[in-house]
Design a protein around this motif. Structure first.
Motif, PDB file in Angstrom:
ATOM      1  N   ALA A   1     -11.348  -9.910  27.655  1.00  0.00           N
ATOM      2  CA  ALA A   1     -12.655  -9.580  28.234  1.00  0.00           C
ATOM      3  C   ALA A   1     -13.429  -8.659  27.293  1.00  0.00           C
ATOM      4  CB  ALA A   1     -12.475  -8.920  29.597  1.00  0.00           C
ATOM      5  N   LEU A   2     -12.743  -7.660  26.744  1.00  0.00           N
ATOM      6  CA  LEU A   2     -13.385  -6.709  25.822  1.00  0.00           C
ATOM      7  C   LEU A   2     -13.920  -7.405  24.586  1.00  0.00           C
ATOM      8  CD1 LEU A   2     -13.790  -3.624  24.957  1.00  0.00           C
ATOM      9  CD2 LEU A   2     -11.618  -3.924  23.737  1.00  0.00           C
ATOM     10  N   THR A   3     -13.143  -8.302  24.023  1.00  0.00           N
ATOM     11  CA  THR A   3     -13.480  -8.873  22.720  1.00  0.00           C
ATOM     12  C   THR A   3     -14.291 -10.163  22.791  1.00  0.00           C
ATOM     13  OG1 THR A   3     -11.317  -9.981  22.674  1.00  0.00           O
ATOM     14  CG2 THR A   3     -11.474  -7.834  21.599  1.00  0.00           C
ATOM     15  N   VAL A   4     -14.341 -10.772  23.963  1.00  0.00           N
ATOM     16  CA  VAL A   4     -15.028 -12.060  24.075  1.00  0.00           C
ATOM     17  C   VAL A   4     -16.248 -12.004  24.991  1.00  0.00           C
ATOM     18  CG1 VAL A   4     -14.782 -14.475  24.794  1.00  0.00           C
ATOM     19  CG2 VAL A   4     -12.932 -13.361  23.542  1.00  0.00           C
ATOM     20  N   TYR A   5     -16.160 -11.274  26.097  1.00  0.00           N
ATOM     21  CA  TYR A   5     -17.194 -11.381  27.126  1.00  0.00           C
ATOM     22  C   TYR A   5     -18.068 -10.138  27.320  1.00  0.00           C
ATOM     23  CZ  TYR A   5     -14.797 -15.687  28.333  1.00  0.00           C
ATOM     24  OH  TYR A   5     -14.247 -16.932  28.277  1.00  0.00           O
ATOM     25  N   TRP A   6     -17.548  -8.968  27.094  1.00  0.00           N
ATOM     26  CA  TRP A   6     -18.326  -7.776  27.388  1.00  0.00           C
ATOM     27  C   TRP A   6     -19.320  -7.452  26.284  1.00  0.00           C
ATOM     28  CZ3 TRP A   6     -13.778  -4.145  29.223  1.00  0.00           C
ATOM     29  CH2 TRP A   6     -13.290  -4.635  30.437  1.00  0.00           C
ATOM     30  N   THR A   7     -20.391  -6.783  26.672  1.00  0.00           N
ATOM     31  CA  THR A   7     -21.398  -6.317  25.722  1.00  0.00           C
ATOM     32  C   THR A   7     -21.559  -4.808  25.883  1.00  0.00           C
ATOM     33  OG1 THR A   7     -23.276  -6.554  27.246  1.00  0.00           O
ATOM     34  CG2 THR A   7     -22.626  -8.517  25.978  1.00  0.00           C
ATOM     35  N   SER A   8     -22.510  -4.246  25.146  1.00  0.00           N
ATOM     36  CA  SER A   8     -22.684  -2.796  25.159  1.00  0.00           C
ATOM     37  C   SER A   8     -23.080  -2.263  26.532  1.00  0.00           C
ATOM     38  CB  SER A   8     -23.728  -2.385  24.125  1.00  0.00           C
ATOM     39  OG  SER A   8     -24.979  -2.997  24.406  1.00  0.00           O
ATOM     40  N   THR A   9     -23.692  -3.093  27.355  1.00  0.00           N
ATOM     41  CA  THR A   9     -24.196  -2.611  28.646  1.00  0.00           C
ATOM     42  C   THR A   9     -23.378  -3.082  29.846  1.00  0.00           C
ATOM     43  OG1 THR A   9     -25.701  -4.496  28.817  1.00  0.00           O
ATOM     44  CG2 THR A   9     -26.552  -2.484  27.771  1.00  0.00           C
ATOM     45  N   THR A  10     -22.220  -3.641  29.622  1.00  0.00           N
ATOM     46  CA  THR A  10     -21.396  -4.135  30.730  1.00  0.00           C
ATOM     47  C   THR A  10     -21.105  -3.019  31.726  1.00  0.00           C
ATOM     48  OG1 THR A  10     -20.355  -5.875  29.416  1.00  0.00           O
ATOM     49  CG2 THR A  10     -19.139  -5.104  31.342  1.00  0.00           C
ATOM     50  N   ASN A  11     -21.319  -3.314  33.003  1.00  0.00           N
ATOM     51  CA  ASN A  11     -20.999  -2.358  34.068  1.00  0.00           C
ATOM     52  C   ASN A  11     -19.786  -2.869  34.838  1.00  0.00           C
ATOM     53  OD1 ASN A  11     -22.006  -4.483  35.563  1.00  0.00           O
ATOM     54  ND2 ASN A  11     -23.902  -3.448  36.144  1.00  0.00           N
ATOM     55  N   TYR A  12     -19.474  -2.228  35.966  1.00  0.00           N
ATOM     56  CA  TYR A  12     -18.271  -2.644  36.695  1.00  0.00           C
ATOM     57  C   TYR A  12     -18.378  -4.076  37.221  1.00  0.00           C
ATOM     58  CZ  TYR A  12     -15.456   1.550  36.422  1.00  0.00           C
ATOM     59  OH  TYR A  12     -14.652   2.579  35.959  1.00  0.00           O
ATOM     60  N   ALA A  13     -19.545  -4.460  37.677  1.00  0.00           N
ATOM     61  CA  ALA A  13     -19.704  -5.847  38.135  1.00  0.00           C
ATOM     62  C   ALA A  13     -19.478  -6.807  36.979  1.00  0.00           C
ATOM     63  CB  ALA A  13     -21.101  -6.042  38.729  1.00  0.00           C
ATOM     64  N   GLY A  14     -20.017  -6.455  35.806  1.00  0.00           N
ATOM     65  CA  GLY A  14     -19.812  -7.287  34.625  1.00  0.00           C
ATOM     66  C   GLY A  14     -18.368  -7.287  34.165  1.00  0.00           C
ATOM     67  N   ALA A  15     -17.683  -6.157  34.352  1.00  0.00           N
ATOM     68  CA  ALA A  15     -16.266  -6.092  33.988  1.00  0.00           C
ATOM     69  C   ALA A  15     -15.448  -7.039  34.857  1.00  0.00           C
ATOM     70  CB  ALA A  15     -15.757  -4.664  34.140  1.00  0.00           C
ATOM     71  N   ARG A  16     -15.802  -7.093  36.144  1.00  0.00           N
ATOM     72  CA  ARG A  16     -15.117  -8.028  37.040  1.00  0.00           C
ATOM     73  C   ARG A  16     -15.341  -9.466  36.567  1.00  0.00           C
ATOM     74  NH1 ARG A  16     -13.771  -8.517  42.862  1.00  0.00           N
ATOM     75  NH2 ARG A  16     -13.866 -10.733  43.352  1.00  0.00           N
ATOM     76  N   THR A  17     -16.586  -9.810  36.275  1.00  0.00           N
ATOM     77  CA  THR A  17     -16.901 -11.168  35.825  1.00  0.00           C
ATOM     78  C   THR A  17     -16.169 -11.498  34.528  1.00  0.00           C
ATOM     79  OG1 THR A  17     -19.087 -11.061  36.851  1.00  0.00           O
ATOM     80  CG2 THR A  17     -18.767 -12.707  35.121  1.00  0.00           C
ATOM     81  N   GLY A  18     -16.193 -10.552  33.579  1.00  0.00           N
ATOM     82  CA  GLY A  18     -15.551 -10.796  32.287  1.00  0.00           C
ATOM     83  C   GLY A  18     -14.052 -10.955  32.376  1.00  0.00           C
ATOM     84  N   THR A  19     -13.404 -10.129  33.205  1.00  0.00           N
ATOM     85  CA  THR A  19     -11.950 -10.249  33.331  1.00  0.00           C
ATOM     86  C   THR A  19     -11.556 -11.514  34.084  1.00  0.00           C
ATOM     87  OG1 THR A  19     -12.070  -8.743  35.234  1.00  0.00           O
ATOM     88  CG2 THR A  19     -11.421  -7.792  33.116  1.00  0.00           C
ATOM     89  N   LEU A  20     -12.388 -11.960  35.010  1.00  0.00           N
ATOM     90  CA  LEU A  20     -12.102 -13.233  35.672  1.00  0.00           C
ATOM     91  C   LEU A  20     -12.214 -14.396  34.692  1.00  0.00           C
ATOM     92  CD1 LEU A  20     -13.837 -12.722  39.134  1.00  0.00           C
ATOM     93  CD2 LEU A  20     -11.391 -13.098  38.736  1.00  0.00           C
ATOM     94  N   LYS A  21     -13.225 -14.345  33.830  1.00  0.00           N
ATOM     95  CA  LYS A  21     -13.342 -15.382  32.796  1.00  0.00           C
ATOM     96  C   LYS A  21     -12.136 -15.336  31.858  1.00  0.00           C
ATOM     97  CE  LYS A  21     -18.400 -15.684  32.572  1.00  0.00           C
ATOM     98  NZ  LYS A  21     -19.591 -15.427  31.712  1.00  0.00           N
TER      99      LYS A  21
END
Length: 548
Positions: free
Chosen positions: A502-522
């Protein structure tokens, strides 16, 4: 960017470092891809064979001539089945220096694009060298003796003695200019400093002109031992030079440790030793904290390499360096992107160094984050930034598996900054530190980033171990959920693999907790499949810390 307490890469009474999780290479039961920033990098014979089967199609797409062939070097497979195949090129059976290329194929196996190291067409009038091999060897040796060449370390002395050279090998030089026939020769010798060196030279096979020179190594690895303040007795890989040993590791990107001798600026002085036995385990020996720092850097390198195939903080094979004995009574440690280095203070009364293993892993992970998602150091993204360092810092502690510092879900538990023996942070119930949030709320982003990291740290613990009371490595935990649910963990290895992808593929500089959930699910879907037990556990665990 230099990170201290004020910007959150440091360690202090309000700063909370690493969280525990053990990751081993290949542990994750991935679907089409393992935990990697770009996919699954696999170098097995089977994967090379797979890549080689596409060589004819790639050669045609790349517009190669009849005398050219491709030799598979590496393969990266994305979760959707897309392939990224790396090849070396040959011409009439000779290696082409600068002929490498990467082909990008869609899931169906069709070549979409090809990235070449060099675009020039190879068309040589002859493959017979004008310069005999014996003369080429002498020309290469002469060039090195004249100190032609690039050293790995800018401050290294010229070569004073040539000890031998390899048999010149014919190659095609295509890196620059018009492709031409050339010789590749390795000349070995010793520099003025006594350190061995090996220069790889490419010389024109018609004129003897030096086309390229590059130092392959400038170090002689040695096996030493050390006794640190926190790590106890550990092995150390050091560098042998001029009858002495340097606290420098040639096997891990030449990472090294210096002492600032209580100064607050400069690179410090590289630590050396005559018997390759470092430190006493006591702070009275200036080497003891250095042993902790050097081992911590090596353990961090090994964790990322063995778990994710990542070679160093920037994934470029270059080791960061560490500075110990920073300032006086400095109760902190910090990572700096500017110097690409770790720095440790000696703590209160200069007798409590900040060189604990999870501190090292925590701080250097800030460098990994800076070179991947680049999470902003404020608001919810700042909390995720700190939590990422906590998570992988503790992973370093677990993976090192030291008797003197066993893996746990406690942050900075040995450095005793609070003065009462308590750790800085608790991953099973973050609020036990008096400031961190156990679960997400609308105001969590307004907390100091070391406290807004709480929901992410709690998520990671729950995903790894599950809820309720349990004992891990002799430490008792009792982790609740915000919604009263009962959770079963999937293990540290899988949890870390998901977080890293999630850190290296999906998250960006502004990822918040909702985005963290989405990224880790992906990420969980990539690694284990949508609807898998791991995917469902990620969803349920985020709900358990009120991220829905």
């Amino acid at each position: 960017m230099k990170r201290k307490l004020t910007v959150g890469a440091a360690l202090s009474a309000t700063l909370i470092l690493a969280s525990a999780i053990q990751v081993s290479a290949g542990t994750a039961q991935a679907a089409p891809v393992t935990a990697s920033s770009k996919g699954s990098t696999l170098r097995s014979a089977e994967l090379k064979s797979l890549a080689q089967s596409y060589a004819p199609a790639v050669a045609q797409a790349a517009g190669l001539g009849a005398s050219e062939a491709l030799v598979a070097k590496d393969a990266v497979l994305d979760a959707n089945g897309a392939k990224h195949l790396r090849f070396e090129r040959t011409f009439a059976g000779l290696p082409v220096v600068g002929g490498d290329l990467v082909a990008h194929l869609n899931p169906a196996g069709k070549v979409k694009s090809v990235d070449k190291a060099a675009e020039a067409t190879i068309a040589l009038p002859t493959l017979t060298p004008a310069v005999p091999a014996e003369k080429a060897a002498k020309q290469a040796t002469g060039a090195v003796q004249a100190t032609v060449g690039v050293t790995i370390d800018e401050d290294e002395s010229p070569m004073k003695e040539v000890t031998g050279s390899s048999e010149p090998k014919l190659v095609i030089w295509a890196t620059t200019g018009t492709p031409r026939l050339a010789y590749e020769t390795v000349v070995e010798g010793v520099r003025e400093s006594g350190i061995p060196s090996a220069q790889k030279l490419v010389t024109d096979a018609a004129t003897g002109e030096v086309l390229s020179t590059h130092e392959q190594y400038l170090a002689a690895a040695a096996s030493g031992t050390g006794k640190g303040v926190f790590v106890g007795s550990v092995p150390l890989t050091t560098n042998s030079a001029s009858g002495t040993f340097q606290l420098k590791d040639p096997s891990r990107g030449n990472m090294y440790t210096t002492t600032l001798a209580n100064k607050t600026s400069g690179n410090g002085t590289l630590l050396t030793d005559t018997d390759n036995v470092w430190g006493t385990g006591l702070v009275s020996s200036s080497q003891s904290a250095a042993v902790d720092a050097q081992f911590g850097a090596a353990a961090t390198w090994d964790f990322y390499k063995n778990s994710f195939g990542r070679l160093g903080i920037r994934n470029d094979g270059v080791g960061a360096y560490s500075r110990v004995h920073y300032g006086r009574n400095y109760v902190n440690a910090f990572w700096s992107d500017t110097c690409f280095c770790m720095t440790y203070g000696d703590g209160a009364s200069n007798t409590h160094p900040l060189t604990e293993l999870d501190v090292a892993g925590h701080e250097m992970t800030h460098g990994v984050t800076a070179n991947t998602a680049g999470l902003n150091y404020s608001g919810e993204s700042g909390g995720l930034n700190e939590a990422t360092s906590d998570i992988f810092g503790t992973m370093v502690e677990f993976s090192a598996n030291l008797a003197a510092d066993k893996g746990d879900y406690l942050i900075g538990e040995l450095i005793n900054i609070n003065g009462d023996g308590t750790p800085l942070r608790y991953m099973d119930k973050p609020s036990k530190d008096g400031g961190s949030a156990d679960a997400w709320s609308s105001g969590v982003g307004s907390l100091d980033v070391h406290y807004s990291s709480g929901p992410a740290n709690h998520f990671f613990y729950l995903l790894s171990e599950g809820s309720g009371a349990k004992t891990v490595n002799g430490v008792s935990y009792n982790s609740p959920t915000s919604n009263g649910s009962t959770l079963t963990g999937i293990g540290r290895d899988k949890a870390a693999a998901i977080w890293y992808r999630a850190l290296t593929v999906y998250w960006t500089s502004t990822t918040n907790y909702a985005g963290a959930r989405t990224g880790t699910l992906k990420a969980a879907a990539d690694l284990y499949g949508t609807g898998s037990a791991e995917y469902n556990a990620v969803a349920a665990t985020w709900s358990g810390v009120n991220v829905n």
